[in-house]
Design an enzyme around this catalytic site. Structure first.
Site, PDB file in Angstrom:
ATOM      1  CG  HIS A  18      -2.879  28.336 148.293  1.00 33.02           C
ATOM      2  ND1 HIS A  18      -4.261  27.346 148.370  1.00 33.02           N
ATOM      3  CD2 HIS A  18      -1.907  27.347 147.905  1.00 33.02           C
ATOM      4  CE1 HIS A  18      -4.033  26.463 147.946  1.00 33.02           C
ATOM      5  NE2 HIS A  18      -2.559  26.376 147.486  1.00 33.02           N
ATOM      6  CD  GLU A 107       1.162  23.311 143.909  1.00 36.35           C
ATOM      7  OE1 GLU A 107       2.244  23.152 144.362  1.00 36.35           O
ATOM      8  OE2 GLU A 107       0.118  23.296 144.558  1.00 36.35           O
TER       9      GLU A 107
END
Length: 285
Positions: A18, A107
């Site tokens: 990201h 994550e």
């Protein structure tokens, strides 16, 4: 040129970290905002738009390919979803086969709200304990992430082999783009290429919106060394042995084995050889 029997496989699997998030910029953000809600910064949005343009160049072979398509997988976190939206601006609707939110590529879980000073101490402890097996209080270890990423890979292969990605293998070049997180991408590569825990410990995260291209070689194996330079692989922490393996995979036939684990096998067989020599030197009464 990829052998015709492997045309059903994606030409590329691209792992994207990201863009810059508020948490990357200021660690105190995690004390008041849940990790999954951490947004991108303005710089992160710009990084994602630029990454989209670069990825489009890669999958289109810089305009030389006409029959390419993309399928996106994305972590459910706000920063990865925002990264996908910005990357998607570079692709027309007809080029996108589909988009799937995939919770298993989220994550690593560091716990709930994170107290900044406490997390500094915890991360220092992780460095002493080992990054792969250390489990964050109320959270996950990298080993936990490995387990769920392994499940994702099994599902991914079923989707590919059962043509669930709606891909016309007779004409289209399929590119899978997985927008995820730094550690998750490292674990993905570890699982795919069968890297050891010790090898994992030396790996580094790619930068924000940096992407790693696993490209299909002529014999049906995927390799990082087709698109990326040796210098890039070194920057990500790959050892000379790991880089040599990536170069081998670029031309290897699918199903060939090149698995060695020198940390264990070399020492083990050296020990056996020493034992045999000692045994040969012994004499009976």
């Amino acid at each position: 040129m990829v052998h015709p029997q492997y045309k059903f496989l994606p030409k590329r699997i691209i792992l994207v970290r990201h863009g810059e998030s508020q948490g990357n910029l200021d660690g105190s953000a995690y004390t008041t905002t849940p990790d999954y809600k951490i947004p991108l910064t303005p710089q992160g949005l710009r990084q994602a738009r630029a990454a989209g343009e670069k990825i489009r160049c890669v999958v289109s072979d810089y305009g030389n390919s006409q029959n390419w398509k993309v399928y996106f997988y994305v972590s459910p976190y706000e920063r990865t979803r925002s990264t996908l939206r910005e990357i998607g601006r570079s692709f027309s609707r007809k080029r996108i086969i589909g988009v799937r939110e995939e919770c298993r590529v989220r994550e690593q879980d560091f716990g709930n709200f994170q107290v900044e000073e406490r997390m500094k101490v915890i991360k220092e402890t992780r460095e002493r304990f080992g990054r792969f097996f250390f489990r964050f209080p109320e959270g996950e270890s990298a080993a936990d992430v490995f387990d769920r990423v392994s499940g994702f890979l099994e599902s991914l292969w079923r989707d590919i082999h059962m043509s669930r990605l709606h891909h016309d293998s007779s004409s289209d070049e399929l590119n899978l783009v997985i927008i995820s997180h730094g550690l998750t991408s490292r674990v993905f590569l570890m699982k795919w290429f069968k890297w050891t825990v010790e090898q994992f410990e030396y790996l580094y995260n790619p930068g924000n919106c940096e992407f790693q291209v696993m490209q299909l070689g002529s014999g049906g194996e995927y390799s990082l060394a087709i698109y990326h330079s040796e210098e890039e692989l070194q920057q990500w922490g790959l050892s000379p042995e790991m880089i040599a393996d990536q170069k081998w995979r670029a031309n290897a036939n699918r199903g060939d084995w090149n698995e060695r684990c020198p940390w264990y096998l070399d020492a083990f067989f050296d020990h056996l050889a020493d034992s045999d020599d000692s045994a040969d030197g012994e004499t009976g009464d």
